[in-house]
Design a protein around this motif. Structure first.
Motif, short mmCIF file in Angstrom:
data_model
loop_
_atom_site.label_atom_id
_atom_site.label_comp_id
_atom_site.label_asym_id
_atom_site.label_seq_id
_atom_site.Cartn_x
_atom_site.Cartn_y
_atom_site.Cartn_z
N ASP A 204 9.84 -24.36 3.78
CA ASP A 204 8.47 -24.42 4.30
C ASP A 204 7.72 -25.65 3.78
N GLY A 205 8.42 -26.78 3.74
CA GLY A 205 7.81 -28.03 3.34
C GLY A 205 7.72 -28.26 1.84
N VAL A 206 8.21 -27.33 1.04
CA VAL A 206 8.14 -27.45 -0.42
C VAL A 206 9.56 -27.58 -0.97
N GLU A 207 9.78 -28.60 -1.80
CA GLU A 207 11.11 -28.76 -2.39
C GLU A 207 11.36 -27.72 -3.46
N THR A 208 12.55 -27.14 -3.44
CA THR A 208 12.99 -26.19 -4.46
C THR A 208 14.44 -26.50 -4.79
N ARG A 209 15.04 -25.75 -5.70
CA ARG A 209 16.40 -26.01 -6.14
C ARG A 209 17.31 -24.85 -5.75
N ALA A 210 18.55 -25.18 -5.42
CA ALA A 210 19.61 -24.21 -5.17
C ALA A 210 20.77 -24.60 -6.07
N ALA A 211 21.61 -23.63 -6.40
CA ALA A 211 22.78 -23.91 -7.22
C ALA A 211 24.02 -23.95 -6.35
N GLU A 212 25.00 -24.77 -6.75
CA GLU A 212 26.27 -24.82 -6.02
C GLU A 212 26.83 -23.40 -5.89
N GLY A 213 27.26 -23.05 -4.69
CA GLY A 213 27.82 -21.73 -4.43
C GLY A 213 26.81 -20.71 -3.94
N ASP A 214 25.52 -21.03 -3.98
CA ASP A 214 24.49 -20.11 -3.48
C ASP A 214 24.55 -19.99 -1.97
N THR A 215 24.28 -18.79 -1.45
CA THR A 215 23.94 -18.66 -0.04
C THR A 215 22.46 -19.02 0.09
N LEU A 216 22.01 -19.22 1.32
CA LEU A 216 20.57 -19.48 1.51
C LEU A 216 19.73 -18.32 0.98
N MET A 217 20.21 -17.08 1.16
CA MET A 217 19.45 -15.93 0.69
C MET A 217 19.23 -16.02 -0.82
N VAL A 218 20.28 -16.29 -1.57
CA VAL A 218 20.14 -16.40 -3.02
C VAL A 218 19.23 -17.56 -3.38
N ALA A 219 19.42 -18.70 -2.74
CA ALA A 219 18.58 -19.87 -3.02
C ALA A 219 17.11 -19.57 -2.74
N LEU A 220 16.83 -18.92 -1.63
CA LEU A 220 15.45 -18.61 -1.27
C LEU A 220 14.85 -17.57 -2.20
N LEU A 221 15.58 -16.49 -2.47
CA LEU A 221 15.01 -15.40 -3.25
C LEU A 221 14.99 -15.65 -4.76
#
Length: 106
Positions: A21-38
């Motif tokens: 939603d226009g805001v940069e955040t971090r995800a970890a290698e191996g995450d699904t989008l659900m895990v990255a978002l939540l």
């Protein structure tokens, strides 16, 4: 904003930037989008039926509750789509163009 998921293991995995939603955040290698978002916010997406925010349900691609949009308009399941560097995700009705997000008249 507090996160719905809290990462308690594998905290040393390499991370990368995604935009939600226009805001940069971090995800970890191996995450699904659900895990990255939540792990960065308290809900997954707006409901297209007007009953507020949703957080997914079955976590395995069967219930249809985790659909989110890519910034280009492609619709993907957050629970089965791997997060990738540079992804731009839309989770809010007001951020997606009219006629893209299905709505039920009030």
């Amino acid at each position: 904003m507090s996160a719905r998921f809290v990462r308690v293991a594998e905290t040393g995995r390499k991370t990368f930037a995604i935009t939600v939603d226009g805001v940069e955040t971090r995800a970890a290698e191996g995450d699904t989008l659900m895990v990255a978002l939540l792990t960065s916010q308290d809900a997954l997406r707006d409901s297209e039926f007007g009953d507020g925010r949703r957080a997914g349900f079955c976590l395995m691609g069967a219930c249809q509750d985790c659909w989110v949009w890519m910034a280009d308009g492609e619709r993907v399941r957050a629970c089965t789509t791997p997060a990738a560097p540079g992804m731009s995700i839309v989770t809010r009705v007001e951020r997606i163009g009219e006629g893209v997000w299905p709505r039920v008249p009030a």
